[in-house]
Write a protein that holds these residues in place. Sequence first.
Motif, mmCIF file in Angstrom:
data_model
loop_
_atom_site.group_PDB
_atom_site.id
_atom_site.type_symbol
_atom_site.label_atom_id
_atom_site.label_comp_id
_atom_site.label_asym_id
_atom_site.label_seq_id
_atom_site.Cartn_x
_atom_site.Cartn_y
_atom_site.Cartn_z
ATOM 1 N N GLU A 108 6.540 -10.427 -14.282
ATOM 2 C CA GLU A 108 6.246 -10.971 -15.616
ATOM 3 C C GLU A 108 7.490 -11.605 -16.229
ATOM 4 O O GLU A 108 7.404 -12.637 -16.889
ATOM 5 C CB GLU A 108 5.692 -9.868 -16.520
ATOM 6 N N LYS A 109 8.661 -11.010 -15.997
ATOM 7 C CA LYS A 109 9.925 -11.570 -16.493
ATOM 8 C C LYS A 109 10.179 -12.930 -15.842
ATOM 9 O O LYS A 109 10.551 -13.898 -16.521
ATOM 10 C CB LYS A 109 11.072 -10.598 -16.192
ATOM 11 N N LYS B 257 0.813 -1.225 0.000
ATOM 12 C CA LYS B 257 0.000 0.000 0.000
ATOM 13 C C LYS B 257 0.839 1.265 0.000
ATOM 14 O O LYS B 257 0.380 2.314 -0.434
ATOM 15 C CB LYS B 257 -0.979 -0.002 1.180
ATOM 16 N N GLU B 258 2.096 1.192 0.452
ATOM 17 C CA GLU B 258 2.938 2.388 0.485
ATOM 18 C C GLU B 258 3.719 2.595 -0.810
ATOM 19 O O GLU B 258 4.403 3.596 -0.963
ATOM 20 C CB GLU B 258 3.893 2.300 1.671
ATOM 21 N N LEU B 259 3.627 1.654 -1.744
ATOM 22 C CA LEU B 259 4.324 1.795 -3.023
ATOM 23 C C LEU B 259 3.507 2.656 -3.979
ATOM 24 O O LEU B 259 2.274 2.600 -3.983
ATOM 25 C CB LEU B 259 4.561 0.421 -3.659
ATOM 26 N N GLU C 265 4.223 -0.936 -10.979
ATOM 27 C CA GLU C 265 4.391 -1.347 -12.370
ATOM 28 C C GLU C 265 5.774 -1.962 -12.594
ATOM 29 O O GLU C 265 5.924 -2.920 -13.350
ATOM 30 C CB GLU C 265 4.166 -0.164 -13.307
ATOM 31 N N GLU C 266 6.783 -1.431 -11.904
ATOM 32 C CA GLU C 266 8.135 -1.984 -12.002
ATOM 33 C C GLU C 266 8.172 -3.399 -11.417
ATOM 34 O O GLU C 266 8.762 -4.316 -11.997
ATOM 35 C CB GLU C 266 9.120 -1.073 -11.261
#
Length: 134
Positions: free
Chosen positions: A34-35, A19-21, A27-28
Amino acid sequence: MSDFLDILTHGRRLKAAVKELSVSELEEVQKKLEKVISDRREEEAELQKLEAEKQRKIAELKKAMADAGIGVDELVEGTPVTVKPKRKRAPKPAKYAIIDKNGERITWTGQGRMPNALKDALERGDKIEKYLIK
């Protein structure tokens, strides 16, 4: 399961943990995840390909053996599979001896737990060499 995996696999706990991001940081993290997922898919695809190749070779060998009239038991007939029996080592000879309170002779190899009678004698100040078997 580790705390990290517990958080990662539980929706509410994951939401609370991130929640603090900021959105860009999330997205990073998503790109990195995903990688990891794509790498894992490639690894699994490669393993499946190798397994399929192995099964194909096994099928070829089975067909060739069947065509030649060779059975599996004939292949291993010349080389019997035997398990060597474990040899027990001979017990070590006694190195020390002492007569206990009951008049019983107690021996000790010098390995493992020291007999109480010998331990008591050493605590009284005797030297262990006194009990050495010659």
